[in-house]
Design a protein around this motif. Structure first.
Motif, PDB file in Angstrom:
ATOM      1  N   THR A   6       0.847  -1.190   0.000  1.00  0.00           N
ATOM      2  CA  THR A   6       0.000   0.000   0.000  1.00  0.00           C
ATOM      3  C   THR A   6       0.880   1.236   0.000  1.00  0.00           C
ATOM      4  O   THR A   6       1.825   1.338   0.792  1.00  0.00           O
ATOM      5  CB  THR A   6      -0.887   0.018   1.262  1.00  0.00           C
ATOM      6  N   VAL A  58      -3.187   4.357  -1.158  1.00  0.00           N
ATOM      7  CA  VAL A  58      -3.577   3.852  -2.480  1.00  0.00           C
ATOM      8  C   VAL A  58      -2.989   2.461  -2.639  1.00  0.00           C
ATOM      9  O   VAL A  58      -1.801   2.248  -2.353  1.00  0.00           O
ATOM     10  CB  VAL A  58      -3.081   4.771  -3.622  1.00  0.00           C
ATOM     11  N   PHE A 112      -2.946  -1.146  -5.279  1.00  0.00           N
ATOM     12  CA  PHE A 112      -3.236  -1.717  -6.587  1.00  0.00           C
ATOM     13  C   PHE A 112      -3.215  -3.244  -6.486  1.00  0.00           C
ATOM     14  O   PHE A 112      -2.519  -3.804  -5.628  1.00  0.00           O
ATOM     15  CB  PHE A 112      -2.198  -1.256  -7.619  1.00  0.00           C
ATOM     16  N   ASN A 154      -9.201  -4.798  -7.941  1.00  0.00           N
ATOM     17  CA  ASN A 154      -9.286  -3.402  -8.366  1.00  0.00           C
ATOM     18  C   ASN A 154      -8.417  -2.490  -7.512  1.00  0.00           C
ATOM     19  O   ASN A 154      -8.136  -2.801  -6.357  1.00  0.00           O
ATOM     20  CB  ASN A 154     -10.735  -2.908  -8.269  1.00  0.00           C
ATOM     21  N   PRO A 155      -8.010  -1.348  -8.078  1.00  0.00           N
ATOM     22  CA  PRO A 155      -7.331  -0.338  -7.262  1.00  0.00           C
ATOM     23  C   PRO A 155      -8.270   0.214  -6.185  1.00  0.00           C
ATOM     24  O   PRO A 155      -9.490   0.244  -6.369  1.00  0.00           O
ATOM     25  CB  PRO A 155      -6.954   0.754  -8.272  1.00  0.00           C
ATOM     26  N   SER A 156      -7.678   0.645  -5.076  1.00  0.00           N
ATOM     27  CA  SER A 156      -8.455   1.208  -3.971  1.00  0.00           C
ATOM     28  C   SER A 156      -7.765   2.440  -3.416  1.00  0.00           C
ATOM     29  O   SER A 156      -6.536   2.561  -3.482  1.00  0.00           O
ATOM     30  CB  SER A 156      -8.619   0.183  -2.837  1.00  0.00           C
ATOM     31  N   THR A 206     -13.168   1.989  -4.273  1.00  0.00           N
ATOM     32  CA  THR A 206     -12.543   0.945  -5.073  1.00  0.00           C
ATOM     33  C   THR A 206     -13.298   0.813  -6.387  1.00  0.00           C
ATOM     34  O   THR A 206     -14.529   0.902  -6.417  1.00  0.00           O
ATOM     35  CB  THR A 206     -12.505  -0.399  -4.308  1.00  0.00           C
ATOM     36  N   THR A 217      -9.527   3.492 -13.064  1.00  0.00           N
ATOM     37  CA  THR A 217      -8.810   4.515 -12.289  1.00  0.00           C
ATOM     38  C   THR A 217      -9.292   5.925 -12.633  1.00  0.00           C
ATOM     39  O   THR A 217      -9.215   6.825 -11.788  1.00  0.00           O
ATOM     40  CB  THR A 217      -7.297   4.416 -12.516  1.00  0.00           C
ATOM     41  N   LYS A 242      -1.085   9.038  -8.070  1.00  0.00           N
ATOM     42  CA  LYS A 242      -0.772   7.606  -8.024  1.00  0.00           C
ATOM     43  C   LYS A 242      -1.633   6.814  -8.995  1.00  0.00           C
ATOM     44  O   LYS A 242      -1.193   5.816  -9.569  1.00  0.00           O
ATOM     45  CB  LYS A 242      -0.977   7.063  -6.593  1.00  0.00           C
ATOM     46  N   LEU A 243      -2.879   7.271  -9.185  1.00  0.00           N
ATOM     47  CA  LEU A 243      -3.807   6.555 -10.065  1.00  0.00           C
ATOM     48  C   LEU A 243      -3.556   6.866 -11.536  1.00  0.00           C
ATOM     49  O   LEU A 243      -4.010   6.110 -12.404  1.00  0.00           O
ATOM     50  CB  LEU A 243      -5.247   6.932  -9.710  1.00  0.00           C
TER      51      LEU A 243
END
Length: 355
Positions: free
Chosen positions: A180, A193, A195, A278-280, A321, A325, A353-354
Motif C-alpha cells: 500500500t 492507495v 493496486f 481493483n485499485p483502492s 474501489t 482509475t 498515483k492513479l
C-alpha cells in the motif's frame, strides 16, 4: 462457538467486532478499565488493538490467560529499542540508529548519522507524537526526560512510503496483501492507495522481510510493516502488531478484509490468499465532522467511528474501489469540495498515483 476478546475498545476493536459478525464469532472490545468479572474472557481467544497498556485488574488477569495470542510479542514491538534490535538480529534493512542516552552524545550522533536526526520515544509515541526532527542547532528542543527513553535514527531521503499488511496462522502459513502506498502529513496517515499488483521487486523484498519477523516471533494474526522506498530498496520504518490504518482499504477492496483475516488467523480458521481485483483509495477523516453528502458519490464507502470530533483525532475513513482509475480519480475530484481544504493535497497525491 469461538469468541474473541479485544484488549482496547477503539475503532480497531469496533471494526474487528463488525468483521466477526458474518463469521458467527462474537467479538468483545474491552476497555482497559473494565472489571474482570464483566468480561467473558474465560472461554475466549484474547487479542489486542494496542501495543501497550497500563497494569489494571483486567490486564493482570489477561496476562495469565493461556489464549492471549502474541502476549509476549507486544512488549518487543511496543519498544522501538527492542524493535530495532530485532531488525538488526535478522539482518533486515532499516535506517541507521542508536539509543540516545545523554546530551553529550550529540556530536557523535551527527558525525555518524548525518545532518538530520529523527528522534523517537521508545514507547508511547504514535501519529507523530513523541517524535522530533532535529539538526545540530536544534537539540535543545528535546525534553530532558527524552534521554535514555529515545532512539535516534538517520533522516532518510526517501521517495515514498509503503506498508505491507500480512498475516500468519498457527500452522506457520503466511498471506500478504499488495503493498500500500501511503501519504503522511504531520506524522498522521492521510491517504492510502493500493493496486492489485504492486512493484514485483518491492513486494518480494517486503514479503521476505515481514515473513522473517513473523516466523522469528512465532506471531499469529495480522501485522503491518511500514517502509521507506530508497534507491537501494526498502528500509523498514516500524511495525504494528495488529490490524493497521493503512490496511483499512481491504474492507471494500479485498475478498477478505484485514479484520476478518486477523480473526481467522487467531481462531484457527482457514487463511487463503485474499483476492484483490481493483485499485483502492482510503482517505482518513481526521478531526472532521460527519457529512452525509459524501454518500452522494457512488464509489464512496463511509466508515464512521462514532467518536467525539477533535482536532487531530481519527474519526473515520472513506474507502473507494473501482476497476476504472479514471472513475476513481473523478470521484476524488468531486470529493474535494466536500472536505476541508487541508485534504486537497492528499486527494491530489492519490490522483497522481492513479494516473
Amino acid at each position: 462457538m469461538k469468541q474473541v476478546c479485544v484488549l482496547g475498545n477503539g475503532q480497531l476493536g469496533r471494526m474487528l467486532r463488525q468483521a466477526g459478525e458474518p463469521l458467527g464469532i462474537p467479538v468483545w472490545p474491552v476497555g482497559l478499565d473494565a472489571e474482570p468479572e464483566a468480561v467473558p474472557f474465560a472461554q475466549s481467544v484474547i487479542t489486542a488493538e494496542i501495543e501497550r497498556w497500563p497494569e489494571t485488574a483486567l490486564t493482570r488477569e489477561l496476562a495469565r490467560h493461556p489464549a492471549f495470542v502474541n502476549r509476549d510479542v507486544f512488549p518487543i514491538i511496543a519498544d522501538r529499542l527492542t524493535q530495532k534490535q530485532l531488525f538488526d538480529k535478522l539482518g533486515l534493512a532499516t535506517a541507521p540508529w542508536q539509543l540516545l542516552a545523554n546530551r553529550d552524545e550529540w556530536p557523535a550522533v551527527f558525525a555518524r548519522l548525518g545532518d538530520l536526526a529523527i528522534v523517537k520515544r521508545r514507547v508511547g509515541g504514535y501519529d507523530g507524537r513523541g517524535q522530533w526532527r532535529l539538526r545540530a542547532e536544534e537539540t535543545a528542543q528535546l525534553p530532558d526526560d527524552g534521554y535514555g527513553e529515545c532512539i535516534v535514527e538517520q533522516g532518510i531521503n526517501f521517495s515514498g512510503e509503503v506498508s505491507l499488511v500480512g498475516a500468519r496462522g498457527h500452522d506457520g502459513t503466511t498471506v500478504f496483501y499488495p503493498l500500500t502506498h501511503n501519504l503522511h502529513q504531520d506524522g498522521i496517515l492521510r491517504t492510502s492507495v493500493a493496486f492489485p499488483r504492486a512493484n514485483a521487486e518491492q513486494q518480494a523484498q517486503a514479503e521476505t522481510m515481514l515473513s522473517a519477523i513473523l516466523h522469528e516471533l512465532n506471531y499469529v494474526g495480522v501485522m503491518a510493516m511500514e517502509c521507506f522506498i530508497t534507491p537501494g530498496g526498502l528500509l523498514i520504518n516500524e511495525l504494528a502488531p495488529r490490524v493497521h490504518n493503512s490496511g483499512h482499504w481491504t474492507q471494500n477492496g479485498a475478498s477478505i478484509s484485514q479484520f476478518e483475516l486477523h480473526l481467522r488467523a487467531i481462531t484457527g480458521l482457514p487463511l487463503p490468499q485474499p483476492v484483490i481485483d481493483n485499485p483502492s483509495v482510503m482517505v482518513n477523516l481526521i478531526g472532521t465532522d460527519l457529512n452525509y453528502d459524501w454518500l452522494k458519490l457512488p464509489l464512496i464507502h463511509l466508515h464512521w467511528y462514532d467518536k467525539a470530533v477533535r482536532p487531530g483525532r481519527k474519526v473515520g475513513h472513506l474507502n473507494l474501489t473501482d476497476s476504472d482509475t479514471d472513475r476513481l480519480s473523478a470521484t476524488l475530484e468531486a470529493l474535494m469540495p466536500l472536505l476541508p481544504p487541508e485534504y486537497a493535497s492528499g486527494l491530489t497525491w492519490a490522483q497522481g498515483k492513479l494516473a
